[in-house]
Motif scaffolding. Sequence first.
Motif, PDB file in Angstrom:
ATOM      1  N   GLU A   1       0.818  -1.202   0.000  1.00 44.18           N
ATOM      2  CA  GLU A   1       0.000   0.000   0.000  1.00 44.18           C
ATOM      3  C   GLU A   1       0.862   1.266   0.000  1.00 44.18           C
ATOM      4  O   GLU A   1       0.583   2.223  -0.727  1.00 44.18           O
ATOM      5  CB  GLU A   1      -0.876  -0.003   1.254  1.00 44.18           C
TER       6      GLU A   1
ATOM      7  N   GLN B   1       3.923   1.579  -1.044  1.00 46.00           N
ATOM      8  CA  GLN B   1       4.593   1.749  -2.334  1.00 46.00           C
ATOM      9  C   GLN B   1       3.646   2.368  -3.364  1.00 46.00           C
ATOM     10  O   GLN B   1       4.040   3.231  -4.147  1.00 46.00           O
ATOM     11  CB  GLN B   1       5.140   0.397  -2.823  1.00 46.00           C
TER      12      GLN B   1
ATOM     13  N   GLY C   1       1.814  13.862   2.704  1.00 49.21           N
ATOM     14  CA  GLY C   1       1.580  13.370   4.058  1.00 49.21           C
ATOM     15  C   GLY C   1       1.068  11.945   4.031  1.00 49.21           C
ATOM     16  O   GLY C   1       1.380  11.137   4.898  1.00 49.21           O
ATOM     17  N   GLU C   2       0.284  11.621   3.009  1.00 49.27           N
ATOM     18  CA  GLU C   2      -0.270  10.267   2.882  1.00 49.27           C
ATOM     19  C   GLU C   2       0.859   9.243   2.723  1.00 49.27           C
ATOM     20  O   GLU C   2       0.797   8.160   3.290  1.00 49.27           O
ATOM     21  CB  GLU C   2      -1.223  10.175   1.679  1.00 49.27           C
ATOM     22  N   CYS C   3       1.879   9.627   1.949  1.00 50.30           N
ATOM     23  CA  CYS C   3       3.013   8.720   1.731  1.00 50.30           C
ATOM     24  C   CYS C   3       3.743   8.482   3.056  1.00 50.30           C
ATOM     25  O   CYS C   3       4.033   7.337   3.421  1.00 50.30           O
ATOM     26  CB  CYS C   3       3.962   9.321   0.694  1.00 50.30           C
ATOM     27  N   ALA C   4       4.008   9.568   3.794  1.00 50.81           N
ATOM     28  CA  ALA C   4       4.693   9.430   5.089  1.00 50.81           C
ATOM     29  C   ALA C   4       3.862   8.595   6.054  1.00 50.81           C
ATOM     30  O   ALA C   4       4.393   7.719   6.752  1.00 50.81           O
ATOM     31  CB  ALA C   4       4.968  10.810   5.681  1.00 50.81           C
ATOM     32  N   ALA C   5       2.542   8.856   6.071  1.00 53.06           N
ATOM     33  CA  ALA C   5       1.673   8.115   6.986  1.00 53.06           C
ATOM     34  C   ALA C   5       1.654   6.631   6.628  1.00 53.06           C
ATOM     35  O   ALA C   5       1.627   5.769   7.517  1.00 53.06           O
ATOM     36  CB  ALA C   5       0.256   8.685   6.944  1.00 53.06           C
TER      37      ALA C   5
ATOM     38  N   TRP D   1       4.093   4.861   5.177  1.00 53.76           N
ATOM     39  CA  TRP D   1       5.345   4.223   5.600  1.00 53.76           C
ATOM     40  C   TRP D   1       5.461   4.174   7.121  1.00 53.76           C
ATOM     41  O   TRP D   1       6.104   3.293   7.697  1.00 53.76           O
ATOM     42  CB  TRP D   1       6.566   4.935   5.012  1.00 53.76           C
ATOM     43  N   ASP D   2       4.812   5.141   7.788  1.00 49.99           N
ATOM     44  CA  ASP D   2       4.798   5.126   9.250  1.00 49.99           C
ATOM     45  C   ASP D   2       4.027   3.908   9.753  1.00 49.99           C
ATOM     46  O   ASP D   2       4.396   3.289  10.746  1.00 49.99           O
ATOM     47  CB  ASP D   2       4.159   6.427   9.766  1.00 49.99           C
ATOM     48  N   GLU D   3       2.961   3.569   9.032  1.00 41.47           N
ATOM     49  CA  GLU D   3       2.197   2.369   9.392  1.00 41.47           C
ATOM     50  C   GLU D   3       3.065   1.115   9.223  1.00 41.47           C
ATOM     51  O   GLU D   3       3.017   0.202  10.043  1.00 41.47           O
ATOM     52  CB  GLU D   3       0.942   2.278   8.498  1.00 41.47           C
ATOM     53  N   VAL D   4       3.875   1.101   8.166  1.00 42.68           N
ATOM     54  CA  VAL D   4       4.779  -0.035   7.952  1.00 42.68           C
ATOM     55  C   VAL D   4       5.730  -0.159   9.145  1.00 42.68           C
ATOM     56  O   VAL D   4       5.945  -1.254   9.678  1.00 42.68           O
ATOM     57  CB  VAL D   4       5.586   0.144   6.640  1.00 42.68           C
ATOM     58  N   GLU D   5       6.282   0.971   9.580  1.00 41.56           N
ATOM     59  CA  GLU D   5       7.207   0.964  10.717  1.00 41.56           C
ATOM     60  C   GLU D   5       6.508   0.441  11.978  1.00 41.56           C
ATOM     61  O   GLU D   5       7.053  -0.380  12.714  1.00 41.56           O
ATOM     62  CB  GLU D   5       7.766   2.378  10.944  1.00 41.56           C
TER      63      GLU D   5
END
Lengths: 404, 128
Positions: B69, B71, B81-85, B87-91
């Motif tokens: 998702e 990627q 912000g959506e992209c950062a959020a 990848w933050d979920e991945v972390e």
Amino acid sequence: MAFCSPHTTTSLRSPCTTIPNSGFRQNQVILFTTRSSRRSTTRHGARTFQVSCAVEKPIVIGLAADSGCGKSTFMRRLTSVFGGAAEPPKGGNPDSNTLISDTTTVICLDDYHSLDRTGRKEKGVTALDPKANDFDLMYEQVKAIKEGKAIEKPIYNHVTGLLDPAELIQPPKIFVIEGLHPMYDERVRDLLDFSIYLDISNEVKFAWKIQRDMAERGHSLESIKASIEARKPDFDAFIDPQKQYADAVIEVLPTQLIPDDNEGKVLRVKLIMKEGVKFFNPVYLFDEGSTINWIPCGRKLTCSYPGIKFSYGPDTYFGQEVSVLEMDGQFDRLDELIYVESHLSNLSTKFYGEVTQQMLKHADFPGSNNGTGLFQTIVGLKIRDLYEQIIAERAGVPAEAAKV
Amino acid sequence: MASALTNVSLSTFAPTARGDVLARPQVAAAAARVTFPTAYRGSGALSCRAGGPSTPSGISDKMSESIKEAQETCSEDAASGECAAAWDEVEELSAAASHARDKLKDSDPLENYCKENPETDECRTYDS
């Protein structure tokens, strides 16, 4: 298990329990009953309690670091120094983030997320962003605990990404708040008796996350890198600036002992200790306030490649006076560790060899053979000492600082 | 580089050290106060680690899904912000997966039983 040292358990005994006072026991019983009958009587119980024994008000410690940067390991070392292992609350939510031991309760500040996973996704904010966190509630509840009152703290479920029903947290002797923002909000910051920031350099962060995630299905070097990079702007804006407020910073960097090392196996770790903090006397090497470079390996101590190097000296950090102790390299043998311990001063140990004993006890934790484990253990000892001095001061007894 | 990094060993000083300690007079005095059995315990745990438990499939599935998702989200606008959020979920899920593995590692039925019932025969430990 059988390996627990009796020294650590006795050390945190509050002066209250050592003062012979027949009325005290009774008050304790009253407190116990009022506490368990929850809110309606809590206030009355707390008042009775304060009269009987003011030392039961917890001291509050803040630990800040990014996700996946060793906060859990640090917490396990810390609670071990205080005596006893920390466990999740019994019979509660299995996804609770809280750890409780005899003396210490550690809460995770993710529990104060105001936006759950879906909410953050919709709004396009990360968990690093203060907008995703409820600092009013965080302040209110940390303040309540500090006043000796129980709280109903929310639980952020890291698996589902939802906020679960609250759990009841009783005030412990030592209350630790760990997470992304313990020093972000000024009101919360002012409640902290001591604060620590784990500062992991980008190179090391990358190496650690590869160790953690590479075996996971779906992850790749690219995805690990992308995740670190996408979170970096918020990390730099909201998390990193907190280190200026920390009383102790543990900085983790790549080694300088191996030229152009990019393996991330050997680490150079700095312990930055603020000067002039009440009840906190920085550790030093050989001569307090001097600048020292020390390679313990030589005729007396043989070290394996790439060796061990220490340095110590005064410095400034965000305009404040600090003492910095640095260790580069790793311990391969016990005698290296005990040799180093014997040359450090102001460790706040209760007996000779306590640092070594703690390190051996948790030899299976990450970082037990390098400066991260060593400095985490030392900070644990300093916090134990700080706690004992604060309690002694509250009880009106002159503090007897650890001598070793 | 990847293989080197995943191979990072948590080598302990403990097992090899014992012989050395006894041979060195300045350390022998200290040795009396250091609890040695823990060293063995520590090294034992290390060998278990090599074949440690795998992540519970629920978290694992969620995580690989969130990576896909992220990627996709970032292919549209990598600075959003959506992209950062995403990848933050991945972390967050990667950290949760790691904690879940740690929990499994610690869940030895006998150890758990003995935590609750330390007085029973099977939970007795003897100091030599």
